[in-house]
Each structure stands twice: as structure tokens, then as C-alpha cells.
Design a protein around this motif. Structure first.
Motif, mmCIF file in Angstrom:
data_model
loop_
_atom_site.group_PDB
_atom_site.id
_atom_site.type_symbol
_atom_site.label_atom_id
_atom_site.label_comp_id
_atom_site.label_asym_id
_atom_site.label_seq_id
_atom_site.Cartn_x
_atom_site.Cartn_y
_atom_site.Cartn_z
ATOM 1 N N LYS A 414 0.829 -1.205 0.000
ATOM 2 C CA LYS A 414 0.000 0.000 0.000
ATOM 3 C C LYS A 414 0.865 1.256 0.000
ATOM 4 O O LYS A 414 0.564 2.228 -0.681
ATOM 5 N N TYR A 417 2.328 1.721 -3.417
ATOM 6 C CA TYR A 417 1.292 2.189 -4.338
ATOM 7 C C TYR A 417 1.123 3.714 -4.221
ATOM 8 O O TYR A 417 1.132 4.435 -5.211
ATOM 9 N N ARG A 421 2.671 7.363 -6.659
ATOM 10 C CA ARG A 421 1.881 8.516 -7.118
ATOM 11 C C ARG A 421 2.533 9.834 -6.712
ATOM 12 O O ARG A 421 1.919 10.899 -6.825
ATOM 13 N N LEU A 432 -3.062 6.500 4.970
ATOM 14 C CA LEU A 432 -3.567 5.148 5.244
ATOM 15 C C LEU A 432 -4.161 5.048 6.649
ATOM 16 O O LEU A 432 -5.204 4.432 6.847
ATOM 17 N N PRO B 88 -4.340 -3.265 -9.031
ATOM 18 C CA PRO B 88 -4.484 -2.014 -8.273
ATOM 19 C C PRO B 88 -5.093 -2.289 -6.900
ATOM 20 O O PRO B 88 -5.990 -3.119 -6.770
ATOM 21 N N LEU B 89 -4.573 -1.604 -5.887
ATOM 22 C CA LEU B 89 -5.051 -1.837 -4.529
ATOM 23 C C LEU B 89 -6.301 -1.017 -4.257
ATOM 24 O O LEU B 89 -6.497 0.032 -4.850
ATOM 25 N N SER B 90 -7.129 -1.518 -3.361
ATOM 26 C CA SER B 90 -8.199 -0.651 -2.886
ATOM 27 C C SER B 90 -7.789 -0.115 -1.533
ATOM 28 O O SER B 90 -7.192 -0.821 -0.719
ATOM 29 N N LEU B 91 -8.045 1.152 -1.325
ATOM 30 C CA LEU B 91 -7.596 1.803 -0.105
ATOM 31 C C LEU B 91 -8.806 2.273 0.685
ATOM 32 O O LEU B 91 -9.436 3.275 0.339
#
Lengths: 465, 241
Positions: A414, A417, A421, A432, B88-91
Motif C-alpha cells: 500500500k 502504491y 503517485r 492510510l 491495483p489496490l483498494s484503499l
């Protein structure tokens, strides 16, 4: 979302003003000290006696043997009563300069301008600044500090005070009952709905000074109110003790929401007893955010006495280095068709420890009760720890119970990811964590949730340097 | 624009990429093809700067003349690289707009971002509803891929790597995505990692790279992709040796 470039986070509220008090009690506590507090406040006899009885109970009660390490609290090293100014003032301009500066830094007046119905800001033991909106007066709402309430509305105070949380409840409730000072008194008459939140800020500004505020909220039949308590305190090297008692009476068809954003500095022991009683179809909601303090032990509870009553505790706990957040909830179902919902979100980082400690009790007569408990823990690193102690005592078979618990780690994937960006690691952690607490945070008024968001981002960025 | 020199990458102790040498030029479209487990995604992650993917000491990676091998992913993004994730991750709790606003670092205001997102969402046939939610929460595989493409468009980077943007996507969505990429390709370099020729029918690659066993086996023009489709990887890879 706030972006932080400064990685060495200094505690935002860690400033302290020169102490300028008109009266300062001596350290430690004895019978004479308790009598002195009551005398200075010019209290009725029953309160003096109440305090003394509580003091005896305090001496007899053992320290809690669970939750966190309380062995460093030295009751002889604490000031139990300090009065910051001669008398209360009614306008902002009349406040002493240091106190004004302190409040300016927290943003009290600005917050007030924005959406406050009334401000009751507690500085040390006494409430020094208080402005009650004319509208509240017109509605018959009583909103003042507890000391004033005892003088002006003694009959209401006497009827409710200590009836939900007796001095014998626990050692710290007994201590509070003996030496309490300040806190808020809120009385909402029958059918009155207060739409704007009532707000109070609390600060500790004297070294080794324990703050023992006492809050009493009474919502009469069909009324509603949202009370917000925000805490910040300056950093001191020796330990401070904050031990409050909050009692809330939610009558038939009434609704009370009590929101706390607790950000005591990391030397404060925050040991608070909070309890509400919900009558027929009443709704009681505790929204409890614990970010600061060295050790917090707090389990807001709802006693569901009336048929169809509903209780909620939504909580967020954040424990960083050296911190223990031992928080939870207590729901006792005494009547049929009562429902309770507990949602707990905890975050541990840099060796911090969070615990969810909860008790749900369904009595034999509580037919068709419904219980929902969900506790999620987020661990930021390997050093940190989270524990869950859910306890359920169900004495009725016609009950709906749902219980969920999760523990997750802040995943590298996460983070990657988000970083891909263009978001920095600390901002990514912040986003998060804020996402994780979102289900609870969205229940908090915007201004507070922004502050909470910032606090969490500050706490998150602290680790990266 | 992007030069890889002797790029060798290990995950844990396992060497995945072996001495890749290639220069990607500005404004061109590259297809990277290869069998499963050949190292295609590793290449994408390595270019983006995943901390778990270690390039060995002799590896070099320069982007627009800068050595980027030591940079963290967010710094590489700032240099102008974007990676569209294969999965793609879900956040949870992270709102699409809030997320993009933070990623834009104040280069565009919230209102401008919102307008742009809505424009691209319309082109990509992404429902408004999806934009209002947490990122990718409750989204289908195809919707997630479209959200990646949307992010790529909003963040407007110069080198965009699409890691299997075509898998898990239905025929109509694939066409929508491909058309979108074609119409927004100005001043952009695309690296399209794919198993199939499908997407390349809409987006004609300037060069096709074939990776197998972590090595760059073959480089050809767009006809190479057709050849792979016809005869499979094995023949192509073996024919080279």
C-alpha cells in the motif's frame, strides 16, 4: 490533508506559561486538604461530607492491577487544587494575558466564532472563561461549570451527582469525588434540541497538578445535545494525573452524543470514568479519540435501562513510543429491545501499545437485545503491540450478537502504491491511517476531524527522521 | 528518456532480471511481452522503485539524464514516471479526490482536479459513484484498471508504464482504455506490458521487447507481436539463439 515537511515533530501544545495563581494548595492530600478545597469553594455541607466520605473510600480502594503500570503515580507529589484567577470573567478580553495566549494557541476563540453554541474553557481547576449563548438561555438550557452549578442549581446537582458513578466505583472515581473541581454541567429541558455542539476545552498547566474535573449532563425527555470535549496539555518532565468523572443521564426519547478528542502530552496519566444511563428509547453515543497521554485507561459505558434504548461507543486510540492506550467500552443491557454498538480502531507505532478492553453484558430480562462489537487494530511496525480483551456475559438466549476483530499491518504494498503517485512515505502512512480510522472519524464534527487528521499526520511523520 | 544499463534485479536472494540493456525514447510506444514469470512486472516495479527490488551494484538507470536508481518511488514519480498497477489496490477510507489532491502537491487546485477527473471519467466511462467512494472500494477488475488510467491522465507524467492494463478487462472496456491512451499520448512515452496482442491492435507499438527468464531476448517492430500471437513465445525465443 496536511503535508509535513518537518520530520522532527515537536509536540504542538508543549508550551507552558508562567504560573500566576492566586491560591495554590500544598502537595499531597489529607482530610484537612479535602475540607480546605470545599471551604474555599464555599460549598454546602452535604458536598463537604460527600468529599470526605469519598476520601475515605479512596484510601481503602486498591489500585487497579490491570490496564497499565500505575506504580509511578505518587499521590503525595500532586497538587489537588489550584485556582488560577480571582474570579470568573465573562468576556474574552478580561482574561489574564498568559491564559489568553494559551487559548489563542489552541484556537478557542476562533473555534467559538465558527460554530460554538457556548464555550466553557477550563484552565486548571476553575472555569475562567465562559460565554453562554443567549439562545441557550432562552431555551432554558443550563451550561456552566460544576462549581457554579452547585451554587446556582444545588437541587439538580444533589439529585444526580454521584448516583451513576458512586465514589465506591473505583479508586480514581473516589479520588475525583474527594477533590473534584470544575468540569461542565449541562441541563437540557424536556423536548429541547440543541443543534450546535456545546464545547469545552481542558488543559493542565501546572507541574504535578492533577486535574479532577467533574461533568454532569442531564438530557430530559425528548431532548438532544452534542457535547464536545477537547484536551491538550503542555509537556512537563514529571508526571501529571488527569482523573475525571463524567455522568450522563439520557431520559426517555432523548439523545446525547459526547465527543472527546484527547491529546494530553505524553507524561499524563489519563484515568477517566465515564458512564451514561439510557432510559426508554434513549440514544447515548460516546465518540472517544485518544491520541495523547502516557497511559489512558478509559471505558465509556452505557447502562441501557429503558426498553428500546441504544448505546454506541466509537473510539480511536493512537499509541506511539512509550504510550499505552488501554481503552474500550462497556454496555450493559438491562431491558428488552435494547441495542449496543461498539466500534474500536486502534493504531500502534514505535513500540506503542493499544488494548481494547470491553464488556458487553445482557441481563436475563433483556429480551431481543442486539449487540455489535467490532475492533480493528493497525500495527505500523514490528515493535508495536495490540491486544484485545473482549468480554461478553450473555444471560438471555434471545439475543443477536455480532463480533468482529481484525489486526492488520500497514502494508509495504500500500505504501509503495501511494508513493508511486508521488506521495512521500510519511504522507502515505498518514493517509492510510486516516483511511483506517475514517469510519469513526467521519462521526466527528468537521473542525475536530481536521484537527484529528493533523494530529495523526504529525504523529506519523515523527517517526521518519 | 529512460536508459537501463546492465540492470540486474534481485528479490530476496533470487535474481529476476539479468543485465537488461535498453533505451526508451521520448514519445514512443513500447510493448513488453513475455511468458508468465519472465520478469515483466519486476521490470515495471524496478523502474518505479519498489524497495523490495534491489538492483545490483553494476546496474544503471537514468531518466532524463538523472541517475534515479537511488531514488524512492515518490521521487521517481516527481521525475515523471507513473506505474499503472497490474493489481491495483483498494484503499479503505482514502477518497479518490483527496488522494489525487495530495499526489498533485498543490500543482492544481482542488476544483481544477475535480473538473479534470470528471472529464476523464466520462471519457473512460467510469461511473460518478465510483469517484465518490474510497479508491477502488467495491470496484470490478475492469473498473480498477480504468481508475489506474484515470490517475495516469490526471497526474500527467511523461513516462507511463502499464502493467497488464488489458487483463481482467472486457472487450468494450479494453477498447475504451486503448482509445483513451491513443488520444492522450501526446508528449508521452508508454511502456505497455502485456501477454496478448489485443491491446496492440489499437495502440501500435514502435517497438516490441520480448523478455524471458529475466533477459531481454528480442527487440522488433510491431510485427513481432503478431508473430508471437501466431507461433507463441517459445519459437521466437529459441529462434534467436
Amino acid at each position: 490533508m496536511q503535508q509535513n515537511t518537518d520530520l522532527n515533530f515537536d509536540y504542538k501544545y508543549g508550551f507552558s506559561m508562567p504560573q500566576n495563581y492566586t491560591f495554590k494548595a500544598k502537595k499531597g492530600l489529607d482530610r484537612e486538604g479535602v475540607i480546605a478545597i470545599s471551604k474555599i469553594k464555599n460549598e454546602p455541607k452535604w458536598m463537604t461530607e460527600y468529599r470526605l466520605k469519598a476520601y475515605e473510600i479512596f484510601l481503602q480502594k486498591p489500585m487497579p492491577a490491570w490496564g497499565g503500570n500505575l506504580s509511578k503515580i505518587n499521590f503525595d507529589e500532586i497538587y489537588y487544587y489550584i485556582k488560577p484567577t480571582e474570579k470568573q470573567v465573562s468576556s474574552w478580553e478580561d482574561l489574564p494575558k498568559e491564559i489568553k495566549e494559551t487559548y489563542d494557541r489552541i484556537g478557542v476563540p476562533e473555534a467559538e466564532k465558527k460554530f460554538l453554541a457556548g464555550v466553557s474553557a477550563q484552565y486548571e481547576s476553575e472555569v475562567v472563561y465562559e460565554s453562554v449563548n443567549k439562545e441557550l438561555d432562552r431555551l432554558g438550557v443550563l451550561f456552566c461549570d460544576m462549581d457554579t452549578a452547585l451554587k446556582k442549581h444545588p437541587e439538580i446537582v444533589k439529585e444526580y451527582f454521584g448516583t451513576l458513578i458512586p465514589s465506591s466505583d473505583n479508586k480514581f472515581a473516589a479520588l475525583n469525588s474527594a477533590v473534584w473541581s470544575g468540569g461542565s454541567f449541562v441541563y437540557i429541558p424536556k423536548g429541547v434540541k440543541v443543534t450546535l455542539p456545546l464545547q469545552a476545552y481542558f488543559r493542565i498547566n501546572a507541574e504535578k497538578f492533577g486535574q479532577f474535573e467533574r461533568t454532569l449532563i442531564i438530557a430530559e425527555e425528548g431532548s438532544s445535545v452534542h457535547y464536545i470535549e477537547g484536551c491538550t496539555a503542555p509537556v512537563y518532565t514529571t508526571d501529571s494525573l488527569h482523573s475525571a468523572v463524567v455522568e450522563i443521564f439520557v431520559k426517555k426519547d432523548a439523545r446525547v452524543r459526547y465527543t472527546t478528542v484527547q491529546n494530553w502530552s505524553k507524561n499524563v496519566y489519563n484515568l477517566v470514568t465515564k458512564r451514561a444511563r439510557a432510559d426508554e428509547r434513549a440514544i447515548m453515543e460516546w465518540i472517544d479519540c485518544n491520541i495523547g497521554s502516557q497511559l489512558t485507561m478509559k471505558y465509556p459505558s452505557v447502562y441501557l435501562y429503558g426498553e428500546g434504548a441504544r448505546g454506541e461507543v466509537l473510539s480511536i486510540a493512537f499509541a506511539g513510543e512509550g504510550q499505552v492506550q488501554d481503552a474500550g467500552a462497556k454496555m450493559i443491557h438491562f431491558a428488552p429491545n435494547t441495542s449496543s454498538r461498539i466500534v474500536s480502531k486502534s493504531i500502534s507505532k514505535d513500540g506503542g501499545r493499544t488494548s481494547y478492553r470491553g464488556l458487553v453484558q445482557v441481563m436475563p430480562q433483556a429480551d431481543n437485545a442486539s449487540v455489535y462489537v467490532s475492533c480493528d487494530a493497525l500495527l505500523i511496525d514490528e515493535k508495536s503491540r495490540s491486544d484485545t480483551y473482549p468480554s461478553m456475559k450473555i444471560k438471555n438466549s434471545n439475543v443477536t450478537i455480532q463480533h468482529e476483530a481484525t489486526v492488520e499491518k500497514l502494508g509495504d504494498e500500500k505504501l509503495f502504491y501511494l508513493m508511486s503517485r508521488g506521495i512521500s512515505k510519511s504522507d502515505a502512512e498518514g493517509i492510510l491511517v486516516n483511511g483506517f480510522i475514517q469510519p469513526v472519524a467521519r462521526e466527528i464534527p468537521l473542525e475536530y476531524s481536521i484537527e484529528l487528521n493533523r494530529l495523526i499526520n504529525l504523529e506519523m511523520s515523527g517517526s521518519v527522521g | 528518456m529512460l536508459t537501463l544499463k546492465d540492470l540486474s534485479v534481485t528479490i530476496g536472494k533470487k535474481e529476476i532480471l539479468k543485465k537488461i540493456n535498453f533505451t526508451f525514447e521520448e514519445g514512443k510506444i513500447y510493448a513488453v511481452m513475455g511468458p508468465n514469470g519472465s520478469g515483466k512486472s519486476t521490470l515495471a516495479y524496478s523502474i518505479m522503485g519498489h524497495p523490495g527490488y534491489k538492483a545490483n551494484g553494476k546496474s544503471k538507470m537514468t531518466f532524463k539524464g538523472h541517475n534515479i536508481l537511488e531514488l524512492e518511488a515518490n521521487k521517481r514519480a516527481e521525475e515523471g514516471i507513473f506505474l499503472s498497477f497490474q493489481n491495483p489496490l483498494s484503499l479503505a477510507g482514502v477518497r479518490v479526490y483527496q488522494f489525487l489532491q495530495l499526489a498533485m502537491k498543490g500543482k492544481k487546485d482542488a476544483f481544477a482536479i475535480r473538473k479534470e477527473v470528471q472529464k476523464y471519467a466520462k471519457e473512460l466511462k467510469i461511473s460518478e459513484d465510483l469517484l465518490g467512494r474510497s479508491l477502488n472500494e467495491g470496484a470490478s477488475g475492469g473498473e480498477k484498471k480504468k481508475m489506474e488510467v484515470l490517475q495516469a491522465a490526471v497526474l500527467d507524467k511523461s513516462l507511463i508504464i502499464f502493467d497488464e492494463v488489458d487483463t481482467g478487462v472486457d472487450v468494450d472496456s479494453l477498447k475504451t482504455i486503448a482509445k483513451f491512451l491513443e488520444s492522450h499520448r501526446k508528449n508521452k512515452t508508454y511502456i505497455i506490458i502485456t501477454h496478448y496482442n489485443r491491446i496492440l491492435h489499437y495502440l501500435k507499438p514502435d517497438k516490441v521487447l520480448v523478455i524471458a527468464d529475466g533477459e531481454l531476448k528480442k527487440v522488433g517492430d510491431h510485427t513481432l507481436a503478431n508473430e508471437i500471437e501466431k507461433s507463441g513465445y517459445e519459437k521466437i525465443i529459441n529462434s534467436q539463439n
